[in-house]
Design an enzyme around this catalytic site. Structure first.
Site, mmCIF file in Angstrom:
data_model
loop_
_atom_site.group_PDB
_atom_site.id
_atom_site.type_symbol
_atom_site.label_atom_id
_atom_site.label_comp_id
_atom_site.label_asym_id
_atom_site.label_seq_id
_atom_site.Cartn_x
_atom_site.Cartn_y
_atom_site.Cartn_z
ATOM 1 N N SER B 20 0.830 -1.204 0.000
ATOM 2 C CA SER B 20 0.000 0.000 0.000
ATOM 3 C C SER B 20 0.871 1.262 0.000
ATOM 4 O O SER B 20 1.857 1.343 0.726
ATOM 5 C CB SER B 20 -0.897 -0.010 1.229
ATOM 6 N N LYS B 44 -3.249 2.721 -2.204
ATOM 7 C CA LYS B 44 -2.873 3.505 -1.020
ATOM 8 C C LYS B 44 -4.018 3.522 -0.009
ATOM 9 O O LYS B 44 -5.189 3.544 -0.372
ATOM 10 C CB LYS B 44 -2.533 4.949 -1.425
ATOM 11 N N GLY B 71 1.741 10.990 5.198
ATOM 12 C CA GLY B 71 0.574 11.380 5.986
ATOM 13 C C GLY B 71 -0.729 10.924 5.345
ATOM 14 O O GLY B 71 -1.762 11.603 5.460
ATOM 15 N N ASN B 126 -5.095 -0.821 8.017
ATOM 16 C CA ASN B 126 -3.811 -0.196 8.328
ATOM 17 C C ASN B 126 -3.859 0.233 9.791
ATOM 18 O O ASN B 126 -4.409 1.273 10.127
ATOM 19 C CB ASN B 126 -3.576 0.993 7.389
ATOM 20 N N CYS B 129 0.210 3.022 10.641
ATOM 21 C CA CYS B 129 0.898 4.123 9.962
ATOM 22 C C CYS B 129 1.619 4.991 10.986
ATOM 23 O O CYS B 129 0.995 5.514 11.913
ATOM 24 C CB CYS B 129 -0.076 4.985 9.161
ATOM 25 N N LYS B 163 -2.771 -5.093 9.188
ATOM 26 C CA LYS B 163 -1.390 -4.708 8.870
ATOM 27 C C LYS B 163 -0.693 -4.164 10.111
ATOM 28 O O LYS B 163 -1.134 -3.182 10.703
ATOM 29 C CB LYS B 163 -1.351 -3.678 7.740
ATOM 30 N N THR B 191 6.304 0.561 7.973
ATOM 31 C CA THR B 191 7.625 1.176 8.121
ATOM 32 C C THR B 191 8.017 1.346 9.593
ATOM 33 O O THR B 191 7.160 1.430 10.464
ATOM 34 C CB THR B 191 7.641 2.557 7.455
ATOM 35 N N GLY B 242 11.316 -4.214 2.064
ATOM 36 C CA GLY B 242 12.582 -4.185 1.339
ATOM 37 C C GLY B 242 12.752 -5.188 0.218
ATOM 38 O O GLY B 242 13.874 -5.423 -0.232
ATOM 39 N N THR B 264 8.739 -0.150 -1.649
ATOM 40 C CA THR B 264 9.696 0.879 -2.025
ATOM 41 C C THR B 264 10.404 0.582 -3.346
ATOM 42 O O THR B 264 10.706 1.499 -4.118
ATOM 43 C CB THR B 264 10.717 1.036 -0.874
HETATM 44 C C1 LIG Z 1 6.016 6.364 0.201
HETATM 45 C C2 LIG Z 1 5.369 5.291 1.002
HETATM 46 C C3 LIG Z 1 4.005 5.345 1.271
HETATM 47 C C4 LIG Z 1 3.384 4.367 2.022
HETATM 48 N N1 LIG Z 1 2.048 4.454 2.247
HETATM 49 C C5 LIG Z 1 1.424 3.473 2.941
HETATM 50 C C6 LIG Z 1 0.028 3.500 3.131
HETATM 51 O O1 LIG Z 1 -0.671 4.402 2.673
HETATM 52 N N2 LIG Z 1 -0.538 2.485 3.826
HETATM 53 C C7 LIG Z 1 0.184 1.435 4.335
HETATM 54 O O2 LIG Z 1 -0.391 0.529 4.935
HETATM 55 N N3 LIG Z 1 1.512 1.379 4.158
HETATM 56 C C8 LIG Z 1 2.154 2.373 3.470
HETATM 57 N N4 LIG Z 1 3.505 2.299 3.281
HETATM 58 C C9 LIG Z 1 4.256 1.153 3.832
HETATM 59 C C10 LIG Z 1 4.434 0.063 2.791
HETATM 60 O O3 LIG Z 1 3.188 -0.429 2.357
HETATM 61 C C11 LIG Z 1 5.277 -1.089 3.348
HETATM 62 O O4 LIG Z 1 4.590 -1.685 4.425
HETATM 63 C C12 LIG Z 1 6.643 -0.659 3.847
HETATM 64 O O5 LIG Z 1 7.160 0.379 3.060
HETATM 65 C C13 LIG Z 1 7.648 -1.820 3.867
HETATM 66 O O6 LIG Z 1 7.839 -2.383 2.588
HETATM 67 P P1 LIG Z 1 8.989 -1.892 1.548
HETATM 68 O O7 LIG Z 1 10.263 -1.833 2.324
HETATM 69 O O8 LIG Z 1 9.006 -2.917 0.478
HETATM 70 O O9 LIG Z 1 8.561 -0.569 1.079
HETATM 71 C C14 LIG Z 1 4.146 3.281 2.516
HETATM 72 C C15 LIG Z 1 5.506 3.204 2.245
HETATM 73 C C16 LIG Z 1 6.133 4.189 1.492
HETATM 74 C C17 LIG Z 1 7.600 4.072 1.211
#
Ligand SMILES: Cc1cc2nc3c(=O)[nH]c(=O)nc-3n(C[C@H](O)[C@H](O)[C@H](O)COP(=O)(O)O)c2cc1C
Ligand SMILES: Cc1cc2nc3c(=O)[nH]c(=O)nc-3n(C[C@H](O)[C@H](O)[C@H](O)COP(=O)(O)OP(=O)(O)OC[C@H]3O[C@@H](n4cnc5c(N)ncnc54)[C@H](O)[C@@H]3O)c2cc1C
Ligand code: FES
Lengths: 258, 300
Positions: B20, B44, B71, B126, B129, B163, B191, B242, B264
């Site tokens: 997401s 998202k 946000g 979610n 966050c 989540k 994150t 990651g 990411t």
């Molecule tokens: C720019 C950005 C926006 C994100 N927005 C959301 C979001 O709206 N809802 C959510 O549950 N996670 C959000 N995440 C978290 C990701 O879904 C994911 O759980 C987290 O980044 C770890 O995975 P990755 O390392 O592959 O990015 C966001 C991450 C990034 C980098």
């Protein structure tokens, strides 16, 4: 995943002055589709550092895609080491382009700060193709003589180039806004385009507003995806947050809040 | 070779999805034929009211990763249903809708609105966050996790995933609370709360002061979280943190993930999800594994 992502080859790398480089990339698909003001998003190597891609305006798109850039950190330092034949992973062209001036416009004023001059050459190329009688004026501000190059391609288009440097080492001493009182702008026939540091673009906003002249600004923000997906490159505008990569990088001049 | 996986009663044709907040504007930039190959799409997070998000600067790169403090900028549930959902549906890939309520009631109101929509496969709550100035996240409190998940489960027409956040002492406690409350799956991880300081101005770099760390930098920690949770809960896990390559995704699957999400990495390489999928298929072939289920949780 977008068909916009491709690997191309570097054709040449050239240092145009102490601070600025020109990288030519053999990317015919981009040359054919790019519009002035659009940019490309480059992965400078296949490592985890630098982690993000880096966005660059398309400086020119004739036979090759040309990037005009300044080395300011690790990403551009890697770019400066690219040589003929190196592969380069490019996403583009992306972003909202400049709007072409309508018929009543006779005078185009471009205000550029440093590397912010990058989107204006491809724009002049396009303008000259359509309107051979347009008056083109480029007001250019650089930090010092290291940031000034000959700009002969602009001059070849009959563009009047005015140069200022902060330390007076070339051209007029001071900010580029020092030229404003000397340039006649009129809401009836002038259109202003600007790209550069935010304080400079704020000064252009004020100048244009005073005379009711319309224009456009190319904005910058740190980018991750450059595809409108992460919502990371948002800037403040009069209508809320807007992404530079997807809603911009070209905005109505009065829209961004610098 | 079988690579379809199942969560609750939903069958996904393969285990590959996107995290997401990392995938958007499909209509404009992505090649539909390629997007259609994904096992699922998670748009998202949507909140009840529209949210304008945090002031810039919202992102920065870090060693092997990034900080973000977006946000949850989003058009609100009504705007989402009207303007975004139709385009996502058109892709024809199962949709897992990520939602966030600032109160239990908002969660329920969002679910009620989504209950009336067709073309949704599951919900992802979610609970985690880090960018919203809540003192404590739902996913940092087993009781709150239990409460929210069970309330949503009571009314949702769709399977529900919870989540979870990595900023906890014992992730299994939270995961068990979600499972006991009826969650059909666990998504992890969101994150890590994090920040960066501009040493010249002595201010925080991000407009929101703090942000969330993601990308390859967090992957080994994420694998460990998934391993711990997989040992304790029976419901399927959607793993993320990651993933850049098939190798990364396979670690999570072996640790116990049923599905894997690319987050990411999409920003650096928009083709990453499909390259990961292809790599998983090659691995299964090379290791003569007939069904991906044999691999899930196969850690020795
Ligand atoms: C720019 C950005 C926006 C994100 N927005 C959301 C979001 O709206 N809802 C959510 O549950 N996670 C959000 N995440 C978290 C990701 O879904 C994911 O759980 C987290 O980044 C770890 O995975 P990755 O390392 O592959 O990015 C966001 C991450 C990034 C980098
Ligand atoms: C639409 C757009 C078009 C651009 N066109 C050009 C161009 O034609 N020529 C050119 O030289 N530069 C251009 N830039 C700026 C260029 O992207 C940055 O200079 C470059 O990313 C810096 O990378 P670095 O690793 O060398 O430096 P870093 O150490 O990453 O950064 C050095 C400085 O650049 C800023 N910066 C870092 N990343 C970005 C980013 N992704 N976008 C904007 N600023 C950033 C940082 O805040 C810092 O002040 C453009 C930026 C945008 C958004
Ligand atoms: S850089 Fe991701 S939305 Fe602009």
């Amino acid at each position: 995943m977008p068909s916009l992502q491709n690997t191309f080859q570097v054709v040449s790398q050239q240092k145009l002055c102490p601070k600025f480089y020109r990288l030519c990339i053999d990317a015919p698909v981009i040359c054919q589709t790019v519009k002035p003001g659009q940019f490309v998003h480059i992965k400078v190597n296949d490592q985890l550092f630098p982690f993000f891609r880096r966005p660059f305006s398309v400086y020119r798109a004739q036979k090759y895609v040309e990037i005009f850039y300044e080395v300011v950190g690790p990403g551009t330092a890697v770019m400066a080491r690219m040589k003929k034949g190196d592969p380069v992973d490019v996403i583009g062209p992306i972003g909202r382009p400049f709007s072409m001036p309508d018929k009543k416009i006779k005078k185009i004023v471009m205000v550029a700060g440093g590397i912010g001059v990058a989107p204006f050459l491809i724009f002049c190329d396009a303008l000259r193709k359509k309107h051979s009688d347009l008056e083109l004026i480029l007001l250019y501000g650089g930090r010092s003589q290291g940031h000034v190059y000959d700009m002969k391609e602009f001059k070849r288009h009959g563009c009047q180039v005015h140069v200022a440097t902060n330390d007076g080492s070339v051209g007029k001493k001071g900010y580029v806004s020092g030229f404003f009182p000397k340039i006649n702008i009129d809401r009836k026939d002038t259109f202003i385009y600007t790209c550069g540091p935010n304080p400079m673009m704020a000064a252009v906003q004020t100048w244009a507003r005073k005379y009711g002249v319309a224009g456009e600004a190319v904005c910058e923000e740190v980018m991750a995806c450059a595809l409108g997906a992460c919502l990371g490159c948002s800037i403040k505008t009069r209508s809320g947050y807007k992404t530079v990569c997807y809603d911009g990088p070209v905005f109505d001049l009065q829209e961004p809040i610098f | 070779m079988k690579i379809a996986v199942k969560i609750a009663d939903v069958i996904f044709k393969n285990p590959l999805t996107v995290a997401s907040g990392t995938f958007g504007h499909a209509e404009k930039y992505y090649d539909f034929e390629e997007v259609k190959k994904l096992g699922a799409i998670v748009p998202k997070t949507v909140t009840f009211h529209p949210q304008q998000g945090n002031p810039p600067q919202r992102i920065m790169e870090t060693p092997s990763g990034m900080l973000n403090a977006i946000g949850i900028e989003n058009p609100g549930i009504d705007g989402f249903i009207q303007n975004k959902l139709p385009a996502f549906k058109k892709i024809g890939v199962p949709l897992i809708i990520s939602i966030l309520g600032h109160t239990d009631d908002q969660f329920l109101q969002i679910v009620e609105k989504l209950n009336q929509q067709k073309g949704i496969s599951a919900l992802e709550l979610n609970l985690s966050c880090p960018n919203l100035k809540h003192k404590i996240l739902v996913a940092q409190d087993p009781k709150a996790t239990y409460r929210v998940v069970s309330k949503v489960k009571k009314i949702s027409r769709f399977p529900v995933m919870a989540k979870l956040a990595p900023n906890v002492t014992d992730i299994t406690e939270i995961a068990l609370a979600a499972e006991t409350a009826g969650a059909d799956g666990i998504s992890l991880i969101n994150t890590f709360a994090a920040m960066a300081i501009d040493i010249e101005t002595r201010r925080s770099v991000l407009g929101n002061f703090t942000g969330g760390l993601s990308g390859p930098a967090i992957r080994p920690a994420a694998v460990y979280f998934v391993h711990q949770v997989a040992k304790k809960v029976k419901v399927p896990i959607i793993a993320m943190g990651g993933i850049m390559t098939a190798h990364d995704a396979l670690e999570f699957i072996i640790a116990g993930a049923t599905m894997v999400a690319v987050g990411t990495a999409n920003f650096v390489n928009p083709r990453a999800p499909l390259e990961v999928l292809q790599g998983i298929e090659e691995y299964l072939r090379a290791h003569k594994i007939k069904d991906i289920k044999e691999l899930i949780g196969s850690l020795e």
